[in-house]
Each structure stands twice: as structure tokens, then as C-alpha cells.
Design a protein around this motif. Sequence first.
Motif, short mmCIF file in Angstrom:
data_model
loop_
_atom_site.label_atom_id
_atom_site.label_comp_id
_atom_site.label_asym_id
_atom_site.label_seq_id
_atom_site.Cartn_x
_atom_site.Cartn_y
_atom_site.Cartn_z
N SER A 16 0.67 -1.53 -0.22
CA SER A 16 -0.15 0.07 0.28
C SER A 16 0.54 1.35 -0.21
O SER A 16 1.60 1.53 0.84
CB SER A 16 -0.76 0.57 1.43
N GLY A 17 0.77 2.39 -1.20
CA GLY A 17 1.58 3.90 -1.20
C GLY A 17 2.72 2.91 -1.72
O GLY A 17 3.18 2.07 -2.78
N PRO A 18 3.25 3.67 -1.48
CA PRO A 18 4.82 3.60 -2.52
C PRO A 18 5.72 2.45 -2.49
O PRO A 18 5.94 1.83 -1.26
CB PRO A 18 5.41 5.16 -2.54
N VAL A 19 6.65 2.06 -2.99
CA VAL A 19 7.14 0.79 -3.01
C VAL A 19 8.90 1.21 -2.75
O VAL A 19 9.29 0.46 -1.35
CB VAL A 19 7.26 0.50 -4.30
N GLY A 20 9.28 2.37 -3.17
CA GLY A 20 10.69 2.88 -2.51
C GLY A 20 11.20 2.75 -1.11
O GLY A 20 11.98 1.73 -0.54
N PRO A 21 10.23 2.80 0.24
CA PRO A 21 10.72 2.79 2.02
C PRO A 21 10.19 1.37 1.73
O PRO A 21 11.55 1.13 2.77
CB PRO A 21 9.16 3.20 1.97
N LEU A 22 9.97 0.81 1.06
CA LEU A 22 9.97 -0.47 1.05
C LEU A 22 11.29 -1.04 0.44
O LEU A 22 12.02 -2.18 1.62
CB LEU A 22 9.16 -1.94 1.01
N LEU A 23 11.59 -1.05 -0.55
CA LEU A 23 13.10 -1.52 -0.84
C LEU A 23 13.80 -0.94 -0.25
O LEU A 23 14.98 -1.81 0.10
CB LEU A 23 13.10 -1.60 -2.73
N ALA A 24 13.63 0.25 0.11
CA ALA A 24 15.26 0.59 1.20
C ALA A 24 15.06 -0.32 2.08
O ALA A 24 15.97 -0.94 2.97
CB ALA A 24 15.04 1.75 1.51
N GLU A 25 14.34 -0.53 2.88
CA GLU A 25 14.04 -1.49 4.50
C GLU A 25 14.78 -3.33 4.37
O GLU A 25 15.59 -3.58 4.57
CB GLU A 25 12.40 -1.87 4.99
N LEU A 26 13.89 -3.26 2.76
CA LEU A 26 15.48 -5.14 2.06
C LEU A 26 16.16 -5.23 2.23
O LEU A 26 16.80 -6.47 1.54
CB LEU A 26 13.86 -5.19 0.96
N ALA A 27 16.24 -4.19 1.53
CA ALA A 27 18.15 -3.94 1.01
C ALA A 27 18.96 -3.61 2.37
O ALA A 27 19.87 -4.64 2.26
CB ALA A 27 18.91 -2.61 0.22
N GLU A 28 18.68 -3.81 3.24
CA GLU A 28 18.87 -3.62 4.40
C GLU A 28 18.98 -5.15 5.88
O GLU A 28 19.72 -4.86 6.32
CB GLU A 28 18.65 -2.36 5.62
N ARG A 29 17.83 -5.84 5.13
CA ARG A 29 18.24 -7.49 6.06
C ARG A 29 19.08 -7.91 5.15
O ARG A 29 19.56 -7.78 4.37
CB ARG A 29 16.70 -7.77 5.55
N GLU A 30 19.87 -8.21 6.50
CA GLU A 30 20.80 -9.61 6.23
C GLU A 30 20.35 -10.50 5.21
O GLU A 30 21.31 -10.73 4.63
CB GLU A 30 21.70 -9.79 7.60
N ALA A 31 19.59 -10.97 5.29
CA ALA A 31 18.78 -12.23 4.90
C ALA A 31 18.06 -11.98 3.70
O ALA A 31 18.20 -12.70 2.48
CB ALA A 31 17.17 -12.83 6.08
N VAL A 32 18.17 -11.28 3.45
CA VAL A 32 17.87 -10.54 1.84
C VAL A 32 18.55 -10.77 1.09
O VAL A 32 20.23 -9.71 1.19
CB VAL A 32 17.21 -9.22 1.80
N VAL A 33 18.92 -11.89 -0.34
CA VAL A 33 19.97 -11.40 -1.76
C VAL A 33 19.60 -10.40 -2.70
O VAL A 33 20.73 -10.32 -3.42
CB VAL A 33 20.73 -12.71 -1.54
N PHE A 34 18.67 -10.27 -3.11
CA PHE A 34 17.58 -9.60 -3.75
C PHE A 34 16.60 -8.86 -3.49
O PHE A 34 15.69 -9.44 -2.59
CB PHE A 34 17.76 -10.73 -5.20
N ALA A 83 13.73 -6.36 -5.48
CA ALA A 83 13.22 -5.29 -6.63
C ALA A 83 11.77 -4.82 -6.60
O ALA A 83 11.09 -5.55 -6.25
CB ALA A 83 13.48 -6.03 -8.39
N GLN A 84 11.80 -3.42 -7.49
CA GLN A 84 10.33 -3.23 -8.06
C GLN A 84 10.05 -3.72 -8.79
O GLN A 84 11.20 -3.80 -9.46
CB GLN A 84 10.32 -1.69 -7.51
N THR A 85 8.79 -4.21 -8.83
CA THR A 85 8.37 -5.24 -10.30
C THR A 85 6.97 -4.58 -10.83
O THR A 85 6.68 -4.50 -10.25
CB THR A 85 8.29 -6.63 -9.90
N ALA A 86 7.20 -5.02 -11.82
CA ALA A 86 5.58 -5.59 -12.52
C ALA A 86 4.90 -5.89 -13.28
O ALA A 86 5.04 -7.04 -13.88
CB ALA A 86 5.94 -4.21 -14.58
N GLY A 87 3.96 -6.29 -12.37
CA GLY A 87 3.29 -6.87 -12.60
C GLY A 87 2.32 -7.13 -11.04
O GLY A 87 1.66 -6.86 -10.83
N ARG A 88 1.75 -9.17 -11.22
CA ARG A 88 0.46 -8.55 -9.81
C ARG A 88 1.06 -7.94 -9.09
O ARG A 88 0.06 -7.84 -7.93
CB ARG A 88 -0.30 -9.81 -9.85
N PHE A 89 2.95 -8.17 -8.08
CA PHE A 89 3.15 -7.64 -6.65
C PHE A 89 4.27 -6.81 -7.16
O PHE A 89 4.78 -6.91 -8.24
CB PHE A 89 4.03 -9.62 -6.45
#
Length: 309
Positions: free
Chosen positions: A72-90, A92-98
Motif C-alpha cells: 500500500s503506497g510507494p514501493v521505494g520505502p519498502l525496497l530501502a528496508e529490504l536492502a538493509e536486511r542481511e537475509a535478503v540477497v535480492f 526489486a520493484q516489479t511490474a506485475g501482480r506484485f
Amino acid sequence: MLDAVDVALMRALQGDGRATYQALADGVGLSRTAVRARVRRLVSVGAIRIVGVLHAGVLGREVFGHISFTVSGPVGPLLAELAEREAVVFAAQTAGRFPAVAQVRVRDDEALAEETAVLRALPGVTGAEVFRAGTVVKDADSGVRELRDTPLDPLDWRLVRHLQRDGRASYAELARSVGLSQAAARSRVVRLIESGVVHVTAVVERSAVGADERLGFGVRCRGGSAALASRLAGVAGVSFLAAGFGRYDLVGAVAAADRSGLVDAVEAVRSCPDVGILETWEHLRVAKERLRGDGSAPAPPRERKGVAA
């Protein structure tokens, strides 16, 4: 400008980043001197990096998960949070259902559940669906190999770190860096590679070679996934493929030089008779991308069982 010989050399180096210049020359039909010059040029212009990639199991990251987010809302803030997670290796913002996807590497299913719970609670996330991979079938960047139990000491880890920086470092250079004889350094490096601890590969800079068009896909199979995974792994353009369970039976990625190439790859995937439902998503913006074995080499090594990457 890259030609067919350059592409053939890059593919050979993805399979074995420490292949001798003579072996590479035999494969492309050029002289050893010409091949050495081409490989050095590919490295100098940034088309490839030749590095050692640790097996994910060495770092305690045996379990791979792909998570699709509704937001809900802009995706940018979520991407920034995901990039900080050690377990996250990839991520991306995507075009599609998600509108966003992430891939995580963790030690076990309990850790995957814990990480998923944390990601579901991030600001803006309204839902997250998980695919848990049982087997990584193909990975053009990191390679797929079995990890065998191998005792590792501090000298092994120093060699691994050196290979992570420079996968084609000479045995003489590696020997000097750890204070061993050249023969002893060679023996250790061969053991590290053959046991699956480290894979020396050419990491291709896609934008430098004109292959920066990418998209991800998820497949639901009509029957069993094993045979279909084997066929899809051989489809031109498929750069990553994992089989498992959850939202999809298979999750993968395709890469191509242009949109036409992407269309051809997706059509080839759709043409496989056991593909029931194919869902695709374009990577609009990649916020984080890390090879599966990237990271500092832990010491001392932990107890582990042989696993498939």
C-alpha cells in the motif's frame, strides 16, 4: 564491442573461472596469447569480474525463499528496508501482480518463517506470499554444486577470502598471501573447489554486454516439477531456476539483450507441455543483488551436512 568469441570465453569462465588460458584457447580455436589478451580486456572494461563465490551452505544459508509482496503506497520505502536486511540477497520493484519481490537466504525453515514474519511487518506491506525452494536447479552467476563435508582451517579461509577478491590469482600469489609453498596452496585451492566450498566464476556485468533486460517468472506445473525443471534449465535465456513449493512449483529468471529476446525466452518456457500457469514480472528497479555465496567467510567453520546449492 563484444563478439562471439568473447561470449564463448565468458560462458567458459562462468563454468570454471580458473580454467587455464590454454584450455580456453582450445575451446575457441585461438592462440593462448590471443585468449589471454581477450580475457584481460573483458576484465579491464568491466564486462566480467572473476571471483570466488562461497557455497551458501558454508555461510549457514541453506534455505532459499522467494517472497512476493503486495504493498500500500510507494514501493521505494519498502525496497530501502529490504536492502538493509542481511537475509535478503535480492530485492526489486516489479511490474506485475506484485509490486515488489525479494529473495532470502537463511539457515533453516524456522529462520525462514521468522524472516518472513519480519518482512510482513514492514511499513507498507499488506501481504506476502512465499515460495520455499527445495533445489536450486540453475544459477548462471553462482553455479550449482554439491557441498561435501570438508574440514577447513584458518589458512583455508584466508585462501577463500583472496579468491573472493581475485578468482584468477596465480598459485604463486595465493601461496605468498598465506605463507605456504605453491604446491601446498594449489592443493588446498583444488580441495576447496572440488568439495564445493568455493566456485570460481565470471560474474557478467549485464549492462556492459548488452544483456540488461531481465524478468522473473513463476510456474505452476501440470504434473511433477523435476522433469520440467530439467527442461526449463536448458532453455536459452533462463539464468536462474529453483524448484520447491508454495505459491509456485518453480521460480526462475530470464535475461536477454533486448525485449525481443525476453519474448523468445518466455515463449520457450510457455512451450514446455507441463507448464500449467506461467506468471511473469519485470524488474523495474533492483535495490539489492548479492551472489548467493557473497559475504565474509566465517571462522571457524560450523558443522554442516552436504547439501545441493
